[in-house]
Write a protein that holds these residues in place. Structure first.
Motif, PDB file in Angstrom:
ATOM      1  N   ALA A 234       0.837  -1.206   0.000  1.00  0.00           N
ATOM      2  CA  ALA A 234       0.000   0.000   0.000  1.00  0.00           C
ATOM      3  C   ALA A 234       0.865   1.247   0.000  1.00  0.00           C
ATOM      4  CB  ALA A 234      -0.920   0.005   1.211  1.00  0.00           C
ATOM      5  N   ARG A 235       0.323   2.301  -0.567  1.00  0.00           N
ATOM      6  CA  ARG A 235       0.987   3.602  -0.552  1.00  0.00           C
ATOM      7  C   ARG A 235      -0.039   4.662  -0.181  1.00  0.00           C
ATOM      8  NH1 ARG A 235       1.708   5.806  -6.808  1.00  0.00           N
ATOM      9  NH2 ARG A 235      -0.483   5.649  -7.402  1.00  0.00           N
ATOM     10  N   GLY A 236       0.448   5.820   0.272  1.00  0.00           N
ATOM     11  CA  GLY A 236      -0.477   6.874   0.641  1.00  0.00           C
ATOM     12  C   GLY A 236       0.129   8.258   0.510  1.00  0.00           C
ATOM     13  N   ARG A 237      -0.748   9.243   0.570  1.00  0.00           N
ATOM     14  CA  ARG A 237      -0.360  10.645   0.616  1.00  0.00           C
ATOM     15  C   ARG A 237      -1.215  11.312   1.683  1.00  0.00           C
ATOM     16  NH1 ARG A 237       2.734   8.423  -2.101  1.00  0.00           N
ATOM     17  NH2 ARG A 237       3.617   8.976  -4.145  1.00  0.00           N
ATOM     18  N   ILE A 238      -0.625  12.270   2.412  1.00  0.00           N
ATOM     19  CA  ILE A 238      -1.363  12.978   3.443  1.00  0.00           C
ATOM     20  C   ILE A 238      -0.937  14.439   3.415  1.00  0.00           C
ATOM     21  CG2 ILE A 238       0.326  12.353   5.228  1.00  0.00           C
ATOM     22  CD1 ILE A 238      -2.100  12.131   7.171  1.00  0.00           C
ATOM     23  N   VAL A 239      -1.889  15.339   3.667  1.00  0.00           N
ATOM     24  CA  VAL A 239      -1.595  16.770   3.548  1.00  0.00           C
ATOM     25  C   VAL A 239      -2.531  17.571   4.438  1.00  0.00           C
ATOM     26  CG1 VAL A 239      -3.211  17.297   1.655  1.00  0.00           C
ATOM     27  CG2 VAL A 239      -1.073  18.586   1.849  1.00  0.00           C
ATOM     28  N   ARG A 240      -2.044  18.710   4.899  1.00  0.00           N
ATOM     29  CA  ARG A 240      -2.877  19.693   5.604  1.00  0.00           C
ATOM     30  C   ARG A 240      -2.612  21.054   4.961  1.00  0.00           C
ATOM     31  NH1 ARG A 240      -1.042  19.332  10.810  1.00  0.00           N
ATOM     32  NH2 ARG A 240      -2.520  17.652  11.293  1.00  0.00           N
ATOM     33  N   LEU A 241      -3.661  21.695   4.479  1.00  0.00           N
ATOM     34  CA  LEU A 241      -3.536  22.991   3.803  1.00  0.00           C
ATOM     35  C   LEU A 241      -3.975  24.114   4.741  1.00  0.00           C
ATOM     36  CD1 LEU A 241      -5.038  22.172   0.287  1.00  0.00           C
ATOM     37  CD2 LEU A 241      -2.651  22.012   1.036  1.00  0.00           C
ATOM     38  N   ASP A 242      -3.148  25.143   4.812  1.00  0.00           N
ATOM     39  CA  ASP A 242      -3.438  26.303   5.667  1.00  0.00           C
ATOM     40  C   ASP A 242      -3.335  27.575   4.832  1.00  0.00           C
ATOM     41  OD1 ASP A 242      -3.658  28.228   7.598  1.00  0.00           O
ATOM     42  OD2 ASP A 242      -2.263  27.300   8.999  1.00  0.00           O
ATOM     43  N   THR A 243      -2.120  28.079   4.668  1.00  0.00           N
ATOM     44  CA  THR A 243      -1.924  29.301   3.873  1.00  0.00           C
ATOM     45  C   THR A 243      -2.405  29.128   2.443  1.00  0.00           C
ATOM     46  OG1 THR A 243      -0.001  29.893   5.223  1.00  0.00           O
ATOM     47  CG2 THR A 243      -0.208  30.968   3.083  1.00  0.00           C
ATOM     48  N   VAL A 244      -2.141  27.963   1.857  1.00  0.00           N
ATOM     49  CA  VAL A 244      -2.511  27.733   0.456  1.00  0.00           C
ATOM     50  C   VAL A 244      -4.013  27.867   0.262  1.00  0.00           C
ATOM     51  CG1 VAL A 244      -2.560  26.054  -1.416  1.00  0.00           C
ATOM     52  CG2 VAL A 244      -0.543  26.234   0.026  1.00  0.00           C
ATOM     53  N   VAL A 245      -4.787  27.172   1.078  1.00  0.00           N
ATOM     54  CA  VAL A 245      -6.237  27.180   0.878  1.00  0.00           C
ATOM     55  C   VAL A 245      -6.809  28.571   1.112  1.00  0.00           C
ATOM     56  CG1 VAL A 245      -6.852  26.484   3.246  1.00  0.00           C
ATOM     57  CG2 VAL A 245      -8.351  25.902   1.348  1.00  0.00           C
ATOM     58  N   ASN A 246      -6.301  29.298   2.100  1.00  0.00           N
ATOM     59  CA  ASN A 246      -6.820  30.637   2.365  1.00  0.00           C
ATOM     60  C   ASN A 246      -6.444  31.623   1.265  1.00  0.00           C
ATOM     61  OD1 ASN A 246      -8.218  30.686   5.110  1.00  0.00           O
ATOM     62  ND2 ASN A 246      -6.340  29.584   5.591  1.00  0.00           N
ATOM     63  N   THR A 247      -5.279  31.460   0.677  1.00  0.00           N
ATOM     64  CA  THR A 247      -4.882  32.329  -0.427  1.00  0.00           C
ATOM     65  C   THR A 247      -5.775  32.108  -1.640  1.00  0.00           C
ATOM     66  OG1 THR A 247      -2.587  32.275   0.333  1.00  0.00           O
ATOM     67  CG2 THR A 247      -2.973  33.035  -1.905  1.00  0.00           C
ATOM     68  N   VAL A 248      -6.067  30.848  -1.957  1.00  0.00           N
ATOM     69  CA  VAL A 248      -6.944  30.548  -3.091  1.00  0.00           C
ATOM     70  C   VAL A 248      -8.350  31.071  -2.835  1.00  0.00           C
ATOM     71  CG1 VAL A 248      -8.029  28.698  -4.408  1.00  0.00           C
ATOM     72  CG2 VAL A 248      -5.607  28.544  -3.824  1.00  0.00           C
ATOM     73  N   LEU A 249      -8.887  30.834  -1.646  1.00  0.00           N
ATOM     74  CA  LEU A 249     -10.250  31.262  -1.342  1.00  0.00           C
ATOM     75  C   LEU A 249     -10.393  32.778  -1.305  1.00  0.00           C
ATOM     76  CD1 LEU A 249     -11.204  28.721   1.490  1.00  0.00           C
ATOM     77  CD2 LEU A 249     -11.895  28.669  -0.905  1.00  0.00           C
TER      78      LEU A 249
ATOM     79  N   GLN B 225     -12.365  22.770   7.996  1.00  0.00           N
ATOM     80  CA  GLN B 225     -12.850  23.561   9.133  1.00  0.00           C
ATOM     81  C   GLN B 225     -12.634  25.038   8.849  1.00  0.00           C
ATOM     82  OE1 GLN B 225     -12.120  22.409  13.439  1.00  0.00           O
ATOM     83  NE2 GLN B 225     -10.716  24.145  13.270  1.00  0.00           N
ATOM     84  N   SER B 226     -13.685  25.821   8.986  1.00  0.00           N
ATOM     85  CA  SER B 226     -13.600  27.268   8.777  1.00  0.00           C
ATOM     86  C   SER B 226     -13.953  27.993  10.065  1.00  0.00           C
ATOM     87  CB  SER B 226     -14.549  27.704   7.658  1.00  0.00           C
ATOM     88  OG  SER B 226     -14.172  27.131   6.425  1.00  0.00           O
ATOM     89  N   GLY B 227     -13.290  29.101  10.307  1.00  0.00           N
ATOM     90  CA  GLY B 227     -13.553  29.896  11.496  1.00  0.00           C
ATOM     91  C   GLY B 227     -13.076  31.314  11.295  1.00  0.00           C
ATOM     92  N   ALA B 228     -13.047  32.062  12.370  1.00  0.00           N
ATOM     93  CA  ALA B 228     -12.634  33.466  12.298  1.00  0.00           C
ATOM     94  C   ALA B 228     -11.202  33.609  11.807  1.00  0.00           C
ATOM     95  CB  ALA B 228     -12.790  34.117  13.670  1.00  0.00           C
ATOM     96  N   GLY B 229     -10.371  32.610  12.094  1.00  0.00           N
ATOM     97  CA  GLY B 229      -8.966  32.668  11.679  1.00  0.00           C
ATOM     98  C   GLY B 229      -8.716  32.166  10.283  1.00  0.00           C
ATOM     99  N   GLY B 230      -9.772  31.768   9.570  1.00  0.00           N
ATOM    100  CA  GLY B 230      -9.609  31.271   8.206  1.00  0.00           C
ATOM    101  C   GLY B 230     -10.008  29.809   8.098  1.00  0.00           C
ATOM    102  N   CYS B 231      -9.511  29.171   7.083  1.00  0.00           N
ATOM    103  CA  CYS B 231      -9.889  27.799   6.767  1.00  0.00           C
ATOM    104  C   CYS B 231      -8.668  26.880   6.879  1.00  0.00           C
ATOM    105  CB  CYS B 231     -10.460  27.730   5.355  1.00  0.00           C
ATOM    106  SG  CYS B 231     -10.933  26.078   4.800  1.00  0.00           S
ATOM    107  N   VAL B 232      -8.893  25.683   7.395  1.00  0.00           N
ATOM    108  CA  VAL B 232      -7.885  24.616   7.389  1.00  0.00           C
ATOM    109  C   VAL B 232      -8.534  23.401   6.740  1.00  0.00           C
ATOM    110  CG1 VAL B 232      -6.385  23.128   8.738  1.00  0.00           C
ATOM    111  CG2 VAL B 232      -6.803  25.467   9.491  1.00  0.00           C
ATOM    112  N   ALA B 233      -7.834  22.768   5.833  1.00  0.00           N
ATOM    113  CA  ALA B 233      -8.372  21.592   5.138  1.00  0.00           C
ATOM    114  C   ALA B 233      -7.271  20.545   5.053  1.00  0.00           C
ATOM    115  CB  ALA B 233      -8.860  21.976   3.743  1.00  0.00           C
ATOM    116  N   ALA B 234      -7.635  19.306   5.298  1.00  0.00           N
ATOM    117  CA  ALA B 234      -6.629  18.244   5.336  1.00  0.00           C
ATOM    118  C   ALA B 234      -7.217  16.953   4.800  1.00  0.00           C
ATOM    119  CB  ALA B 234      -6.121  18.048   6.764  1.00  0.00           C
TER     120      ALA B 234
END
Length: 304
Positions: free
Chosen positions: A26-41, A177-186
């Motif tokens: 098996a293989r996998g990839r894992i990621v958490r987006l912070d600055t990237v997702v908020n910049t795009v949005l 997850q979205s909140g006052a500080g922006g969005c985090v997506a993982a």
């Protein structure tokens, strides 16, 4: 846990982490987006349901794009004729990401806070396109799979893509997850490769293979809170899930950033291909041809 090629600081956000379970094929990839997702949005004033949808798409784009070699590109496009979201598109190329959503604001307002995928897209479809770059004089290739937009989420549609188009059993988990500080997506993507390590021929893939059943059941226990926890590294998540395995290989992937490819030079070359009469028809009252980049919401004005 074996880290290759060297021991590096742990991975927390805006960087891909790849891993493999050799004994389980098996293989996998894992990621958490912070600055990237908020910049795009931030390029558009998206309402909450569209922000959530586009954030999920960006995570999926990073996970699937991370399966490619360094010079490849992944494009994911969801489209419909009768839905509220007419177009959702994101792409990944060498760590650079961009995304955009086009939707009917009036119809969206009547759906409430958490509309279903079916309510947003109607009878839409998902197209996933992989493009491999040219290397060592060998021409790159392009292949695409299309599946209906069915299920509860884009993640489920992407799982269906891998099973139907590539015959690769795949588990995907995404949290937003979205909140006052922006969005985090993982998110995390895990796949069964019947013949072992990446790059080898995928023969006799079975969804009910005992190794894959084990990997998928364990991966399915991953919670949204774990994915989104800023104090928990990507390596920490993989270890929590699969620490009973004999060997886990991890390797840091690309650092991620918003990368829109719009530029004066690019649009100038595109406009120059049109005959003069057609260019004249494009001009506004000031005599300019104005090009609006949907991805980053920038305008470019030309007088050619």
């Amino acid at each position: 846990m074996t880290r290759t090629p060297t021991d590096l600081p742990e991975t927390f956000s805006d960087q891909l982490l790849g891993f493999s379970l050799p004994e389980r094929n098996a293989r996998g990839r894992i990621v958490r987006l912070d600055t990237v997702v908020n910049t795009v949005l931030s390029a558009h004033d998206y309402p909450p349901p569209i922000k959530h949808l586009l954030a999920e798409a960006l995570v999926l784009g990073a996970l699937m794009g991370g399966l490619l070699k360094n010079d490849g590109q992944l494009t994911m496009q969801a489209q419909t004729q009768d839905g509220i979201v007419r177009l959702l598109v994101c792409d990944y190329r060498q760590g650079e990401m961009r995304g955009y959503a086009e939707f009917d604001t009036a119809r969206l307002d009547g759906l409430g806070a958490n509309p279903t995928l079916a309510a947003l897209f109607g009878s839409g479809y998902l197209a996933v396109t992989f493009e491999t770059g040219s290397a060592s004089g060998v021409k790159g290739s392009r292949y695409q799979g299309i599946v209906p937009l069915e299920g509860h989420s884009l993640s489920e549609a992407c799982e269906r893509y891998f099973i139907q188009s590539e015959q690769v059993p795949t588990l995907i988990r995404v949290a937003v997850q979205s909140g006052a500080g922006g969005c985090v997506a993982a998110g995390m993507l895990v796949q069964h490769l019947a013949d072992g390590e990446e790059g080898r021929e995928r023969l006799h893939v079975r969804i009910d293979h005992p190794d894959w059943e084990h990997v998928a059941i364990v991966g399915g226990t991953l919670s949204h809170s774990e994915l989104l926890d800023p104090a928990l590294s990507m390596e920490g998540i993989v270890w929590r899930l699969y620490h009973e395995e004999d060997r886990i290989n991890v390797q840091q992937g690309a650092s991620l950033s918003r990368g829109c490819r719009c530029s004066m030079e690019h649009y100038m070359s595109v406009i120059a291909r049109f005959p003069k009469g057609e260019r004249d028809a494009m001009r506004n009252e000031a005599g300019e041809i104005v090009v609006d980049c949907a991805f980053c919401s920038r305008e470019f004005a030309f007088t050619i």
